[in-house]
Design a protein around this motif. Structure first.
Motif, PDB file in Angstrom:
ATOM      1  N   HIS A  11       0.886  -0.788  -0.080  1.00  0.00           N
ATOM      2  CA  HIS A  11      -0.137  -0.208  -0.039  1.00  0.00           C
ATOM      3  C   HIS A  11       0.983   0.924   0.069  1.00  0.00           C
ATOM      4  N   LEU A  12       1.909   0.984   0.334  1.00  0.00           N
ATOM      5  CA  LEU A  12       2.927   2.189   0.326  1.00  0.00           C
ATOM      6  C   LEU A  12       3.591   2.500  -1.369  1.00  0.00           C
ATOM      7  N   SER A  13       3.799   0.917  -1.611  1.00  0.00           N
ATOM      8  CA  SER A  13       4.647   0.909  -3.177  1.00  0.00           C
ATOM      9  C   SER A  13       4.873   2.639  -3.612  1.00  0.00           C
ATOM     10  N   SER A  41       8.947   9.099   6.943  1.00  0.00           N
ATOM     11  CA  SER A  41       7.871   8.734   8.240  1.00  0.00           C
ATOM     12  C   SER A  41       7.005   9.089   5.904  1.00  0.00           C
ATOM     13  N   ILE A  42       6.203   8.129   6.259  1.00  0.00           N
ATOM     14  CA  ILE A  42       5.778   7.582   5.000  1.00  0.00           C
ATOM     15  C   ILE A  42       4.135   7.192   5.473  1.00  0.00           C
ATOM     16  N   ASP A  43       3.193   7.566   5.346  1.00  0.00           N
ATOM     17  CA  ASP A  43       1.538   7.703   5.876  1.00  0.00           C
ATOM     18  C   ASP A  43       1.646   7.032   7.391  1.00  0.00           C
ATOM     19  N   GLY A  44       2.699   7.921   7.855  1.00  0.00           N
ATOM     20  CA  GLY A  44       2.603   7.326   9.635  1.00  0.00           C
ATOM     21  C   GLY A  44       3.625   5.837   9.505  1.00  0.00           C
ATOM     22  N   THR A  45       4.093   5.686   8.792  1.00  0.00           N
ATOM     23  CA  THR A  45       5.373   4.513   8.931  1.00  0.00           C
ATOM     24  C   THR A  45       6.496   5.532   8.510  1.00  0.00           C
ATOM     25  N   GLU A  46       7.499   4.813   9.883  1.00  0.00           N
ATOM     26  CA  GLU A  46       8.836   5.432  10.013  1.00  0.00           C
ATOM     27  C   GLU A  46       9.740   4.505   9.570  1.00  0.00           C
TER      28      GLU A  46
END
Length: 247
Positions: A11-13, A41-46
């Motif tokens: 989903h972060l691709s 930090s991408i969409d709340g994911t470090e």
């Protein structure tokens, strides 16, 4: 550009694929040297992103046509370690960018492990942490028992996590150079693998003695380990002296 993303992070691709285009301008710098490491930090994911140094023409040819990039190897090795039950930051993705048809940059993207390295409790203290050193020996034995040789097993690449019972749990980083075997490697390879984690003979001897206990070997086997360490350090000193002479 070539990219592979772990199925759990597909989903972060789209966002991950843009990292090379803004790597220089964005992200929190964690380390700058031969390689560059940044925190994003991408969409709340470090995510930790390691960009390996730019390849010249010769190495670009080698890594384009004959060898896997360091980022790809780190991604594959991370998955293998996790499968075997060892802790390493979650392998999330790798990216390769090309210039004139040749690999130029490789990026390894993984999760965050903010634990400290064992260096501070072992190499940097005159009276090193013997509980940690003993636990490290057991960890090395488990790695070898499961057929893993971390080819850059030094005190900066092993992180520690204190446990409630006073012992330590370990995780490993900088995993692009590893070898995996079906079963335990030969004793000679295991001993050589251990020589890199310290330059201190007292610390090495202590860890080697504890490792020998884990393997159920005779105590006098320590002489083999110490002699292997001394030969390794002598070779390293000769190489360093030779390189200094050329410089």
């Amino acid at each position: 550009m070539k990219i592979e993303v772990h199925p759990h992070y597909r989903h972060l691709s789209d966002t991950i694929s843009t990292i090379p285009s803004h790597f220089d301008e964005e992200g929190e710098l964690l380390f700058a040297g031969r390689n560059t490491i940044k925190l994003f930090s991408i969409d709340g994911t470090e995510l930790v992103v390691k960009r390996f140094r730019r390849l010249g023409l010769f190495k670009g040819l080698i890594y384009t046509f004959f060898r896997k990039s360091k980022a790809k190897r780190a991604y594959r090795n991370g998955g293998r370690l996790i499968q075997l039950g060892f802790d390493t930051p979650q392998n999330i993705a790798y990216i390769e960018t090309h210039r004139n048809g040749l690999l130029e940059y490789a990026y390894y993207i993984c999760g965050v492990d903010a634990a400290p390295a064992i260096d501070g409790r072992l190499n940097e203290q005159e009276d090193f942490d013997k509980r940690m050193a003993s636990d490290l020996a057991a960890f090395l034995f488990e790695l070898h028992q499961k057929g893993v040789l971390h080819d850059d097993f030094n005190c900066s690449n092993v992180l520690y996590h204190p446990l409630d019972n006073g012992h330590y749990h370990f995780s490993v980083i900088d995993i692009n150079r590893m070898h995996f075997f079906d079963g335990m490697p030969a004793l000679e390879e295991c001993m050589e693998n251990m020589t890199r984690f310290t330059g201190r003979i007292d610390l090495f001897t202590f860890v080697a003695k504890e490792y020998i206990k884990c393997r159920g070997m005779a105590p006098e086997t320590i002489d083999l380990f110490v002699n292997t360490k001394k030969r390794h350090d002598e070779r390293w000193a000769r190489r360093k002296k030779l390189l200094k002479r050329f410089k």
